[in-house]
Design a protein around this motif. Structure first.
Motif, short mmCIF file in Angstrom:
data_model
loop_
_atom_site.label_atom_id
_atom_site.label_comp_id
_atom_site.label_asym_id
_atom_site.label_seq_id
_atom_site.Cartn_x
_atom_site.Cartn_y
_atom_site.Cartn_z
N ASN A 1 -17.65 -12.19 -17.66
CA ASN A 1 -16.69 -11.18 -18.11
C ASN A 1 -16.58 -11.23 -19.63
N VAL A 2 -17.68 -10.81 -20.27
CA VAL A 2 -17.74 -10.88 -21.74
C VAL A 2 -17.86 -9.50 -22.35
N GLY A 3 -17.54 -8.47 -21.55
CA GLY A 3 -17.52 -7.11 -22.06
C GLY A 3 -18.74 -6.30 -21.68
N VAL A 4 -18.50 -5.02 -21.37
CA VAL A 4 -19.57 -4.06 -21.10
C VAL A 4 -19.19 -2.76 -21.81
N PRO A 5 -20.14 -1.86 -22.02
CA PRO A 5 -19.81 -0.58 -22.65
C PRO A 5 -18.80 0.22 -21.84
N SER A 6 -18.20 1.21 -22.47
CA SER A 6 -17.23 2.08 -21.80
C SER A 6 -17.79 3.48 -21.62
N GLY A 7 -17.31 4.17 -20.58
CA GLY A 7 -17.66 5.56 -20.36
C GLY A 7 -19.12 5.81 -20.05
N VAL A 8 -19.77 4.84 -19.39
CA VAL A 8 -21.19 4.95 -19.07
C VAL A 8 -21.35 5.00 -17.55
N GLN A 9 -22.01 6.04 -17.07
CA GLN A 9 -22.26 6.16 -15.64
C GLN A 9 -23.57 5.47 -15.28
N LEU A 10 -23.52 4.64 -14.23
CA LEU A 10 -24.70 3.96 -13.70
C LEU A 10 -24.95 4.53 -12.31
N VAL A 11 -25.94 5.41 -12.19
CA VAL A 11 -26.09 6.24 -10.99
C VAL A 11 -27.48 6.09 -10.37
N ASN A 12 -27.67 6.81 -9.25
CA ASN A 12 -28.93 6.77 -8.50
C ASN A 12 -29.29 5.33 -8.13
N VAL B 1 -11.49 -0.98 -12.52
CA VAL B 1 -12.15 -1.61 -11.36
C VAL B 1 -11.94 -3.12 -11.40
N VAL B 2 -11.64 -3.67 -10.24
CA VAL B 2 -11.46 -5.12 -10.12
C VAL B 2 -12.81 -5.73 -9.74
N VAL B 3 -13.34 -6.55 -10.60
CA VAL B 3 -14.65 -7.19 -10.39
C VAL B 3 -14.43 -8.62 -9.90
N PRO B 4 -15.15 -9.04 -8.86
CA PRO B 4 -14.98 -10.42 -8.37
C PRO B 4 -15.73 -11.43 -9.24
N TRP B 5 -15.18 -11.65 -10.44
CA TRP B 5 -15.82 -12.60 -11.37
C TRP B 5 -15.81 -14.00 -10.77
N GLY B 6 -16.93 -14.66 -10.87
CA GLY B 6 -16.98 -16.06 -10.47
C GLY B 6 -16.90 -16.95 -11.69
N THR B 7 -16.55 -18.20 -11.46
CA THR B 7 -16.54 -19.19 -12.54
C THR B 7 -17.13 -20.49 -11.98
N PRO B 8 -18.27 -20.95 -12.51
CA PRO B 8 -18.97 -20.36 -13.64
C PRO B 8 -19.80 -19.13 -13.23
N CYS B 9 -20.14 -18.32 -14.24
CA CYS B 9 -21.03 -17.17 -14.06
C CYS B 9 -21.81 -17.00 -15.36
N ALA B 10 -23.09 -16.68 -15.23
CA ALA B 10 -23.93 -16.50 -16.41
C ALA B 10 -24.70 -15.19 -16.30
N ARG B 11 -24.81 -14.48 -17.42
CA ARG B 11 -25.49 -13.20 -17.47
C ARG B 11 -26.71 -13.30 -18.37
N LEU B 12 -27.87 -12.92 -17.82
CA LEU B 12 -29.12 -12.91 -18.57
C LEU B 12 -29.50 -11.46 -18.82
N GLU B 13 -29.42 -11.04 -20.08
CA GLU B 13 -29.63 -9.64 -20.46
C GLU B 13 -30.75 -9.60 -21.48
N GLY B 14 -31.94 -9.17 -21.02
CA GLY B 14 -33.10 -9.37 -21.86
C GLY B 14 -33.28 -10.88 -22.01
N GLY B 15 -33.38 -11.36 -23.24
CA GLY B 15 -33.47 -12.79 -23.46
C GLY B 15 -32.16 -13.41 -23.88
N SER B 16 -31.07 -12.64 -23.84
CA SER B 16 -29.75 -13.12 -24.25
C SER B 16 -29.00 -13.67 -23.05
N TYR B 17 -28.37 -14.84 -23.23
CA TYR B 17 -27.73 -15.54 -22.12
C TYR B 17 -26.29 -15.90 -22.47
#
Length: 258
Positions: free
Chosen positions: A201-212, A174-190
């Motif tokens: 674009n710092v990596g995400v898990p593989s083979g995981v369905q995000l549904v509903n 999948v082609v994601v429209p990454w912006g620059t700059p871009c920041a991701r806040l995941e829990g308390g991690s930034y």
């Protein structure tokens, strides 16, 4: 004679047909203001007298849920979706006795005056990367400003950017429209470092369905919140919120219930 009767009938219909207000932005802004005030006091009945309620995707009794608990709110930010007559609000509570980061989607009736469905994702200690103090630190430094009308993306563009990011978890092509700059806040991690080259674009898990996926979209701030099941139809409750500028991802916020 017939024409006169028809005109009289039409005039009567116009006179007695009730007028319905539109679900406008100002009405939804007032609704989120009321919601935040109600959460601060625990007076849930003022926003949810007869609404269906879920907490972490499970039907719950609103009178004993998070909405009934008075919380000292350190930070809040809301999206207002006039197309669906819906809102999303992010709440951050750093109270040492029980910190929370909460995301709530609310759907309203046609004129935005009454909540019909309330869905809350409630994260606290033990949830994915939970750190309310860290979340507050980074979230309060971001600028989700109102985008000038002539620069706004459409709902379709905003949703497509979010979907591309979410689809990446299960399809690395999948082609994601990454912006620059871009920041991701995941829990308390930034991921942001304050640099012009910051990337989400710092990596995400593989083979995981995000549904509903359930969306609340606000074109005025170029943003969409997505409630979803992380890991398939029976997966864990998750919220991914995105800020899109010029068709590119600018900010990503996540909450994941473990």
């Amino acid at each position: 004679m017939l024409n006169s009767a028809l005109l009289l009938c039409a005039a009567t219909l116009v006179r007695f047909t009730p007028a319905f207000a539109a679900c406008d932005y100002a009405t939804l802004q007032q609704a989120t203001s009321n919601f935040i005030s109600s959460q601060a006091t625990g007076a849930y009945a003022t926003v949810a007298a007869s609404a269906a309620y879920t907490e972490n995707f499970k039907t719950a009794a609103i009178g004993s849920g998070i909405l009934s608990k008075p919380l000292k709110i350190d930070h809040s930010r809301s999206l207002h979706d006039t197309t669906q007559c819906a809102t999303f609000t992010e709440l951050i509570v750093t109270d040492r006795s029980h910190p929370y980061v909460i995301g709530t989607q609310i759907h309203y009736n046609a004129d935005g005056t009454q909540a019909t469905k309330i869905d809350s994702i409630v994260t606290d200690a033990g949830d994915w990367l939970f750190n309310a103090t860290g979340t507050l630190y980074w979230a309060s430094r971001e600028d989700w400003f109102v985008i000038p009308v002539e620069q706004r993306n459409t709902r379709a563009v905003i949703q497509a950017a979010a979907d591309a990011y979410l689809d990446l978890f299960n399809n690395k092509s999948v082609v994601v429209p990454w912006g620059t700059p871009c920041a991701r806040l995941e829990g308390g991690s930034y991921t942001g470092k304050g640099a012009a080259t910051d990337s989400c674009n710092v990596g995400v898990p593989s083979g995981v369905q995000l549904v509903n996926r359930r969306y609340v979209i606000d074109e005025t701030v170029g943003s969409v919140d997505v409630f979803l099941n992380f890991g398939g139809a029976t997966g864990i409750p998750d919220s991914h919120e995105f800020r899109v500028e010029n068709g590119k991802l600018r900010f990503v916020h996540t909450m994941t219930v473990m």
